[in-house]
Design an enzyme around this catalytic site. Structure first.
Site, PDB file in Angstrom:
ATOM      1  N   GLU A  43       1.241  -1.498  -0.260  1.00  0.00           N
ATOM      2  CA  GLU A  43       0.122  -0.554  -0.157  1.00  0.00           C
ATOM      3  C   GLU A  43       0.897   1.564   0.084  1.00  0.00           C
ATOM      4  O   GLU A  43       1.979   1.349   0.264  1.00  0.00           O
ATOM      5  CB  GLU A  43      -0.689   0.017   1.074  1.00  0.00           C
ATOM      6  CG  GLU A  43      -1.791  -1.119   1.481  1.00  0.00           C
ATOM      7  CD  GLU A  43      -2.955  -0.841   2.543  1.00  0.00           C
ATOM      8  OE1 GLU A  43      -3.812  -1.850   2.351  1.00  0.00           O
ATOM      9  OE2 GLU A  43      -2.478  -0.090   3.429  1.00  0.00           O
ATOM     10  N   LYS A  58       7.150  -0.975   6.409  1.00  0.00           N
ATOM     11  CA  LYS A  58       7.247   0.033   5.548  1.00  0.00           C
ATOM     12  C   LYS A  58       8.452   0.292   5.288  1.00  0.00           C
ATOM     13  O   LYS A  58       9.699  -0.426   5.295  1.00  0.00           O
ATOM     14  CB  LYS A  58       7.186   1.330   6.728  1.00  0.00           C
ATOM     15  CG  LYS A  58       8.538   1.964   7.300  1.00  0.00           C
ATOM     16  CD  LYS A  58       7.661   2.950   8.858  1.00  0.00           C
ATOM     17  CE  LYS A  58       8.473   3.441   9.830  1.00  0.00           C
ATOM     18  NZ  LYS A  58       8.584   3.746  10.977  1.00  0.00           N
ATOM     19  N   GLU A 118      -4.960   7.770   7.174  1.00  0.00           N
ATOM     20  CA  GLU A 118      -3.569   9.808   6.684  1.00  0.00           C
ATOM     21  C   GLU A 118      -4.961  10.914   6.920  1.00  0.00           C
ATOM     22  O   GLU A 118      -5.758  10.171   5.881  1.00  0.00           O
ATOM     23  CB  GLU A 118      -2.627   9.696   6.334  1.00  0.00           C
ATOM     24  CG  GLU A 118      -2.185   8.152   6.378  1.00  0.00           C
ATOM     25  CD  GLU A 118      -0.882   8.910   7.621  1.00  0.00           C
ATOM     26  OE1 GLU A 118      -0.353   9.562   7.212  1.00  0.00           O
ATOM     27  OE2 GLU A 118      -0.453   7.947   8.043  1.00  0.00           O
ATOM     28  N   PHE A 175      -6.974   3.089   5.103  1.00  0.00           N
ATOM     29  CA  PHE A 175      -6.390   2.107   5.286  1.00  0.00           C
ATOM     30  C   PHE A 175      -6.844   1.091   6.226  1.00  0.00           C
ATOM     31  O   PHE A 175      -6.057  -0.402   5.527  1.00  0.00           O
ATOM     32  CB  PHE A 175      -5.087   1.622   5.233  1.00  0.00           C
ATOM     33  CG  PHE A 175      -4.809   2.855   6.281  1.00  0.00           C
ATOM     34  CD1 PHE A 175      -4.516   2.419   6.988  1.00  0.00           C
ATOM     35  CD2 PHE A 175      -3.698   4.171   6.229  1.00  0.00           C
ATOM     36  CE1 PHE A 175      -3.533   2.421   8.499  1.00  0.00           C
ATOM     37  CE2 PHE A 175      -3.130   4.707   7.411  1.00  0.00           C
ATOM     38  CZ  PHE A 175      -2.757   4.139   8.442  1.00  0.00           C
ATOM     39  N   ARG A 199       4.993  -2.335  17.397  1.00  0.00           N
ATOM     40  CA  ARG A 199       4.803  -2.236  15.651  1.00  0.00           C
ATOM     41  C   ARG A 199       4.452  -4.223  15.610  1.00  0.00           C
ATOM     42  O   ARG A 199       6.209  -4.383  15.554  1.00  0.00           O
ATOM     43  CB  ARG A 199       6.334  -1.736  15.912  1.00  0.00           C
ATOM     44  CG  ARG A 199       5.780  -0.332  16.194  1.00  0.00           C
ATOM     45  CD  ARG A 199       8.401  -0.376  15.603  1.00  0.00           C
ATOM     46  NE  ARG A 199       8.113   1.187  15.526  1.00  0.00           N
ATOM     47  CZ  ARG A 199       7.839   1.906  15.253  1.00  0.00           C
ATOM     48  NH1 ARG A 199       6.884   2.344  13.829  1.00  0.00           N
ATOM     49  NH2 ARG A 199       7.794   4.395  15.524  1.00  0.00           N
ATOM     50  N   LYS A 211       2.178   4.282   0.930  1.00  0.00           N
ATOM     51  CA  LYS A 211       2.642   5.523   2.779  1.00  0.00           C
ATOM     52  C   LYS A 211       2.165   6.938   2.529  1.00  0.00           C
ATOM     53  O   LYS A 211       3.205   7.698   2.304  1.00  0.00           O
ATOM     54  CB  LYS A 211       3.435   4.936   3.379  1.00  0.00           C
ATOM     55  CG  LYS A 211       4.197   5.404   4.719  1.00  0.00           C
ATOM     56  CD  LYS A 211       5.746   4.854   5.022  1.00  0.00           C
ATOM     57  CE  LYS A 211       5.759   5.349   6.525  1.00  0.00           C
ATOM     58  NZ  LYS A 211       4.994   6.652   6.955  1.00  0.00           N
TER      59      LYS A 211
END
Length: 518
Positions: free
Chosen positions: A211, A386, A262, A302, A380, A213
């Site tokens: 996806e 990422k 976001e 997302f 995490r 970022k």
């Protein structure tokens, strides 16, 4: 609880690298703590002040005050004193803060003074992170660590869970449930060096999604009927600052959900505006209507954590995305591509192409996510990786600041400069990140050899030493002469093979970041 007890544990935790020892030290501390101490003990251990910045300068803290012979301050006493200091304002405030700081330091023993100094300056770095504190709390209260972690996730922080556990034991964990309107800690991602590396790490989890970022503001959007609340990744309520997000949430088909995403701003060509522009817009609570007209923002989602009365946290990501697609129209969903087989060369090539096109569109990278993984809120998770392009610069050290706490006696915070055409240097920011104990010792000795002045806080040096710095990007700043500063700068290594004349220039730096929209 006596503040001295907390200061001693902080020192002991700093002195050990063993996680098991840190956990036991914190467990012993929690066994001795009262429930009402927990909201203070936990942020203090992590080096945070509940009051935030207090307006106390380094010079005020450095004024010598004879320590108290015996400990008598409780953590509640210290909190009350710091609250009073933080509330001082108006004429004569500087002198009043100086007096109050001296009074507090005079009531503290030597070890308490050192801990207070570290807390106020942000130099407490003893490694007592929340994850270790969770384990220590679980051990102290005979609770299952997994149950404590989940409660922390749902409560939005460790403090309320600790307070409840210390008061009522493991049965208190049942009180913490996913609830629309109460933000939860967001799931975070680890880092991979490339898309290929991320696919290799996720291979054992099966299929994954790649996806975009987005370099925006992380938000969690809650809707319960007409009531919509918007929270940041730090769980701050910013609903009133984002009328566009509220309106967008009310247009969605469901009337009960929690979405993760976001907030971004796009220019006329559909490219993302600089992170700093979005942060400035979201951070302003004055004349929101005018700010929204000047810089409209929009949400991009997302993930979904809750929908229509159902807790979705434990569902695999593939199922959660199905729910997201049902709730959120495509323009408000993040772009993605799915890799069914991470070992298939054609699919790996397609993922690399998606990454390259994401960068071309102006976004900062991708996140690779295992489709079978649950939402590990507040952690995490190994299933989110990422990938961002690595930026490095060779910069010149202009000065360094004397450290505190564990770094007392060491030159720590580096002032970093890039070359100008006229041979001078423009400071781009500071960093103490990435420094090992061995590198700290070496740089202290080397910088002292180059020192031209020392005011007791900052040592200015001859601009001769070159250091390689990794950073995540640039943002505009009026504090620095080039008009920009580095984001998340950290030391990679020193380049003694390079002279200052071979360091990177301001012009090279700016040319490498055209999306800054300067």
């Amino acid at each position: 609880m006596l503040f001295a007890r907390l200061a001693q544990v902080s020192q002991d935790v700093a002195a050990t690298s063993a996680r098991s020892k840190k956990t036991e030290l914190l467990a012993e501390l929690f066994r001795d703590a009262e429930p009402d101490d927990a909201p203070l003990v936990i942020p203090y251990l992590a080096g945070r002040l509940p009051q935030g910045r207090l307006g106390i300068g380094w010079r005020v803290l450095s004024e010598p005050v004879a320590p108290a012979p015996q400990p008598r301050l409780s953590v509640q006493d210290v909190d009350a004193a710091l609250t009073v200091i933080g509330d001082v304002a108006g004429a004569g405030s500087q002198a009043e803060r100086r007096r109050l700081v001296g009074e507090l330091m005079g009531a503290a023993t030597e070890i308490e003074q050192r801990f207070l100094f570290g807390l106020v300056t942000g130099e407490v770095r003893q490694g007592a992170l929340d994850a270790v504190a969770v384990e220590g709390l679980a051990r102290a209260t005979d609770a299952a660590p997994a149950d404590v972690r989940r409660a922390v996730m749902l409560a939005g922080g460790l403090q309320p869970v600790a307070q409840a556990l210390l008061a009522r034991g493991p049965a208190a964990l049942a009180d913490f449930r996913l609830t629309v309107g109460r933000p939860v800690q967001p799931m975070l991602a680890h880092t991979a060096g490339s898309v290929g590396e991320a696919l290799d790490k996720l291979a054992e989890l099966g299929a994954c999604a790649v996806e975009e970022k987005l370099d925006g503001i992380r938000v969690q959007v809650h809707r319960d009927g007409d009531e919509v609340r918007v929270h940041t990744r730090t769980l701050d309520d910013i609903t009133d600052r984002l009328p566009e997000v509220v309106a967008a949430a009310r247009e969605l088909a469901s009337e009960s959900f929690i979405l993760d995403g976001e907030v971004v701003a796009l220019d006329g060509d559909g490219r993302p505006r600089a992170f700093q522009d979005v942060a400035g817009r979201v951070g302003s609570s004055v004349d929101v209507a005018r700010a929204a007209a000047a810089l409209p923002v929009s949400p991009v989602f997302f993930d979904v954590l809750y929908a229509d009365g159902r807790d979705l946290l434990d569902l695999p990501f593939a199922r959660r995305h199905e729910e997201l697609a049902r709730l959120v129209p495509e323009p408000m969903r993040v772009r993605r591509t799915v890799v069914d087989d991470g070992e298939d060369d054609r699919q790996r090539a397609a993922a690399d192409t998606f990454f390259a096109r994401t960068l071309e569109r102006g976004h900062e990278g991708v996140v690779c996510k295992g489709l079978e993984a649950p939402y590990s809120a507040g952690r995490r998770g190994a299933s989110w990786l990422k990938v961002k392009p690595v930026h490095t610069l060779d910069l010149v050290v202009l000065a360094a600041e004397w450290g505190h706490g564990r770094r007392t006696g060491k030159l720590s915070n580096l002032h970093l400069g890039a070359r100008r055409d006229d041979g001078s240097y423009a400071m781009l920011g500071k960093t103490f990140k990435g420094l090992t104990d061995a590198l700290l010792a070496w740089q202290t000795e080397r910088l002292r050899e180059l020192a031209v002045s020392d005011d007791g806080h900052v040592v200015t040096v001859r601009p001769e030493l070159v250091v390689e710095i990794a950073y995540d990007g640039l943002q505009r700043s009026t504090r620095y002469p080039a008009g920009v500063t580095l984001r998340f700068a950290r030391v990679v290594r020193y380049r003694e093979d390079k002279t200052a004349a071979q360091a990177d220039t301001v012009e090279t730096l700016l040319a490498a970041h055209p999306p800054l929209n300067a």
